[in-house]
Design a protein around this motif. Sequence first.
Motif, short mmCIF file in Angstrom:
data_model
loop_
_atom_site.label_atom_id
_atom_site.label_comp_id
_atom_site.label_asym_id
_atom_site.label_seq_id
_atom_site.Cartn_x
_atom_site.Cartn_y
_atom_site.Cartn_z
N GLY A 54 0.90 -1.26 0.03
CA GLY A 54 -0.05 0.23 0.04
C GLY A 54 0.89 1.38 -0.09
O GLY A 54 0.46 2.51 0.56
N HIS A 55 2.05 1.28 -0.59
CA HIS A 55 2.92 2.52 -0.58
C HIS A 55 2.41 3.40 -1.61
O HIS A 55 2.55 4.68 -1.38
N GLU A 56 2.03 2.94 -2.52
CA GLU A 56 1.22 3.74 -3.71
C GLU A 56 -0.07 3.31 -4.19
O GLU A 56 -0.60 2.29 -3.85
N SER A 57 -0.56 4.04 -5.07
CA SER A 57 -2.03 3.84 -5.56
C SER A 57 -1.83 2.74 -6.40
O SER A 57 -0.84 2.19 -6.97
N LEU A 58 -2.78 2.20 -6.56
CA LEU A 58 -3.10 0.89 -7.52
C LEU A 58 -2.66 1.23 -8.87
O LEU A 58 -1.86 0.33 -9.68
N GLN A 59 -3.02 2.29 -9.21
CA GLN A 59 -2.86 2.70 -10.82
C GLN A 59 -1.41 2.82 -11.04
O GLN A 59 -0.93 2.48 -12.10
N ARG A 60 -0.83 3.50 -10.27
CA ARG A 60 0.95 3.66 -10.22
C ARG A 60 1.51 2.23 -10.24
O ARG A 60 2.24 2.01 -11.09
N VAL A 62 0.46 -0.36 -11.18
CA VAL A 62 0.18 -1.21 -12.30
C VAL A 62 0.69 -0.61 -13.44
O VAL A 62 1.36 -1.53 -14.39
N LEU A 63 0.74 0.62 -13.59
CA LEU A 63 1.44 1.08 -14.55
C LEU A 63 3.08 0.68 -14.58
O LEU A 63 3.63 0.35 -15.66
N ARG A 64 3.78 0.95 -13.46
CA ARG A 64 5.15 0.54 -13.39
C ARG A 64 5.40 -0.86 -13.67
O ARG A 64 6.10 -1.16 -14.35
N GLN A 65 4.57 -1.74 -12.93
CA GLN A 65 4.65 -3.25 -13.29
C GLN A 65 4.44 -3.69 -14.72
O GLN A 65 5.02 -4.39 -15.23
N ILE A 73 -1.95 -4.87 -17.37
CA ILE A 73 -2.55 -5.28 -16.17
C ILE A 73 -3.80 -4.80 -16.06
O ILE A 73 -4.07 -3.59 -16.12
N ILE A 74 -4.76 -5.50 -15.34
CA ILE A 74 -6.08 -4.89 -15.08
C ILE A 74 -6.38 -5.61 -13.66
O ILE A 74 -6.29 -6.75 -13.54
N ILE A 75 -7.25 -4.68 -12.87
CA ILE A 75 -7.58 -5.10 -11.54
C ILE A 75 -8.88 -4.60 -11.37
O ILE A 75 -9.12 -3.48 -11.55
N ILE A 76 -9.75 -5.59 -10.77
CA ILE A 76 -11.18 -5.29 -10.42
C ILE A 76 -11.28 -5.75 -9.18
O ILE A 76 -10.80 -6.57 -8.75
N ASP A 77 -12.48 -5.16 -8.27
CA ASP A 77 -12.65 -5.93 -7.01
C ASP A 77 -13.67 -6.64 -7.33
O ASP A 77 -14.12 -7.05 -8.51
N GLY A 78 -14.21 -7.02 -6.07
CA GLY A 78 -15.63 -8.24 -6.22
C GLY A 78 -16.68 -7.90 -6.83
O GLY A 78 -17.63 -8.91 -7.19
N ASP A 79 -16.86 -6.46 -7.16
CA ASP A 79 -18.04 -6.22 -7.48
C ASP A 79 -17.74 -5.82 -9.01
O ASP A 79 -18.60 -5.21 -9.67
N SER A 80 -16.66 -6.18 -9.71
CA SER A 80 -16.42 -6.00 -10.93
C SER A 80 -16.13 -4.39 -11.28
O SER A 80 -16.42 -4.10 -12.44
N ASN A 81 -15.96 -3.68 -10.53
CA ASN A 81 -15.61 -2.22 -10.38
C ASN A 81 -14.00 -2.22 -10.65
O ASN A 81 -13.39 -2.98 -10.37
N ARG A 87 -3.81 0.42 -19.30
CA ARG A 87 -4.10 0.90 -20.59
C ARG A 87 -5.00 2.13 -20.65
O ARG A 87 -5.07 2.82 -21.79
N LYS A 88 -4.95 2.54 -19.22
CA LYS A 88 -6.09 3.85 -19.12
C LYS A 88 -5.35 4.82 -18.03
O LYS A 88 -4.38 4.36 -17.34
N GLY A 89 -5.87 6.03 -18.25
CA GLY A 89 -5.52 7.04 -17.22
C GLY A 89 -6.38 7.01 -16.00
O GLY A 89 -7.38 6.21 -15.98
N VAL A 90 -6.03 7.64 -15.08
CA VAL A 90 -6.59 7.70 -13.69
C VAL A 90 -8.25 8.06 -13.72
O VAL A 90 -9.29 7.62 -13.20
N SER A 91 -8.43 9.20 -14.65
CA SER A 91 -9.68 9.82 -14.84
C SER A 91 -10.47 8.75 -15.60
O SER A 91 -11.80 8.86 -15.45
N GLU A 92 -9.97 7.74 -16.22
CA GLU A 92 -10.83 6.90 -16.91
C GLU A 92 -11.38 5.66 -16.21
O GLU A 92 -12.12 4.68 -16.65
N LEU A 93 -10.75 5.68 -14.88
CA LEU A 93 -10.87 4.33 -14.11
C LEU A 93 -12.37 4.70 -13.25
O LEU A 93 -12.56 4.91 -12.37
N LYS A 94 -13.37 4.46 -14.17
CA LYS A 94 -14.72 4.42 -13.43
C LYS A 94 -15.72 3.37 -14.20
O LYS A 94 -15.20 2.76 -15.24
#
Length: 589
Positions: A54-60, A62-65, A73-81, A87-94
Amino acid sequence: MNKQKRYAILLVFPAVLGLSGLIFYLYITKLFISNFETRGKADIRQIGILLDEGHESLQRIVLRQATLLVADIIIIDGDSNLLADSRKGVSELKGQYIDADVSEAKKIGHTLSLRRDHRATGFLITVAERVTLSEGDMVISVIYECREIGLLFRALLLFLLTLGIIMLVLIFAYGRISVLRYRDPLKEFLRLTETNRGGAGRITPSSDNPEFLALAEQFNNLVDRYNQLILSDNKKYSRINTLLAHLKTGMLMVDRNNTIVMVNDAAEKMLNINKVRLFKIRERDRYSNEILDQILEKCMTVNESLESTVFSVVTPDKMLLELNIDAVFSKYGRNEHSGALVILQDVTEMRRLEGLKDDFVANVSHELKTPLTIINGFVETLKSWDNLEEEDRDTALNIIDIETQRLKKLINELLQLSKINGAMGELRRKKIDPAAVLRDVIVSLDKQSREKSIRTEWRTDKKLKEFYTVSGWFRQIIVNLYDNALKYSSQGGEVFISLSDEQNESGGHELVLKVRDKGMGISSGDLDRVFERFYRGEKRKNRNISGSGLGLTIARHMVEELDGSITVESKKGEGSCFTVRLPDIRENL
């Protein structure tokens, strides 16, 4: 190894190579997928550890890795959010992320898939797992681009295309070789069959090709069987045509459309039709026959009702035809109506003979009835014997005797007439002296001649020879003609009889008998009927002249049985002359 096996090997070998290449491609692809699966699981564990720290945000993270792993790399939670996407920016993670691989991993915990990358030339391998972190359950999906599989796939396609071309070339070459191999024999086969007008005769090929020789042998066997069938059918048709041609009964057949399909020779003559014109299409409409039209009209009725009919017609030649029309059915199709059959019979002669028979019976009845009536009358008279004078008794008895003799003569003549026809097969001709027979006849009828004071003059040819004939018949012919001349000669008349040996048209000899009188003669209307049974010309004038009307009939039948001829010449009031010509036919004794 024969040619067929070599050709088979040449065709099977590319197929085996293609199958081997496909197996190799699938094996290598499986190895790549297995390696990426192992790598994907390790990368997902590493990403999970980083996320848990938890040192960094999930998006950062993912981008580095994604940069380090060269993957998406794609990560979703249990509700498919959607929590992170390289492949996307932070503002597109909705919103929610819907993907089959991710959904499958969320459900069963792990998924692995391979699909073609439409944006590039390679394939995409997706490894997704459900992981449990301090923030809760998440699904991490890592997508790798594998260009090696794409290259391998293109190589496989190129390989299969090459093999396909090779197989097409081999097939074309094989076909070409086969065509070249069988072209010349087939040309020869066609030439031979065309020479035989469609293959109606056996062929003798010059080719040494075993397949062609076998084909020629089979063809010759078929030709032999075909010719045997044709010969058999021709014999059957020949017998049927011969039978139809020799039938005296006319036969005509029409089909269900009322079209004439068969006419035999007898029907052609009876109806006076021309089969060539009848079956010739261009002349059929112009061909007209009233009797034939009437028959076809009856046939149409029979074809519609399937009921037989019988009727009679009279042709323009006065021929009476009796026609029987029946519906006919096919021998091979059960109850299949095929047309109508017309049977024609010429009953003209039959009806004439029936008329003659009726006249004969009537005449015989009349000739028998007259003397019997007279005899019966005088028998009734003689029943009063005691009341009759002696002269009346004698008169009655004499008349009964005369009429009895008349009946006896009539019956004898009838029996004699019935025995004449066809009797030559049972009688043997003998050598006779014609002059002696004539002399005996004149002596035997001298009483009749003297009763009417008739002078009989007779002469015989000096060169007259012995003659072969039926003695009794020859004598009877002279008796009947001489007796007839005496009966129809007037009181004190003359009768002339001659016998001569003359040469006929064919160069042979024949005996000629002539009996001429100077009596009442025969009218022209009666001249053609004097030889008919019971016929007596001018009956009213001849009532006082005894006779049955059978004498000339018997003479004619005897002459005809002896292969001769009898003719008469006469003029009214000038007498008659009967001429008999008998051929001199000598038997082989």
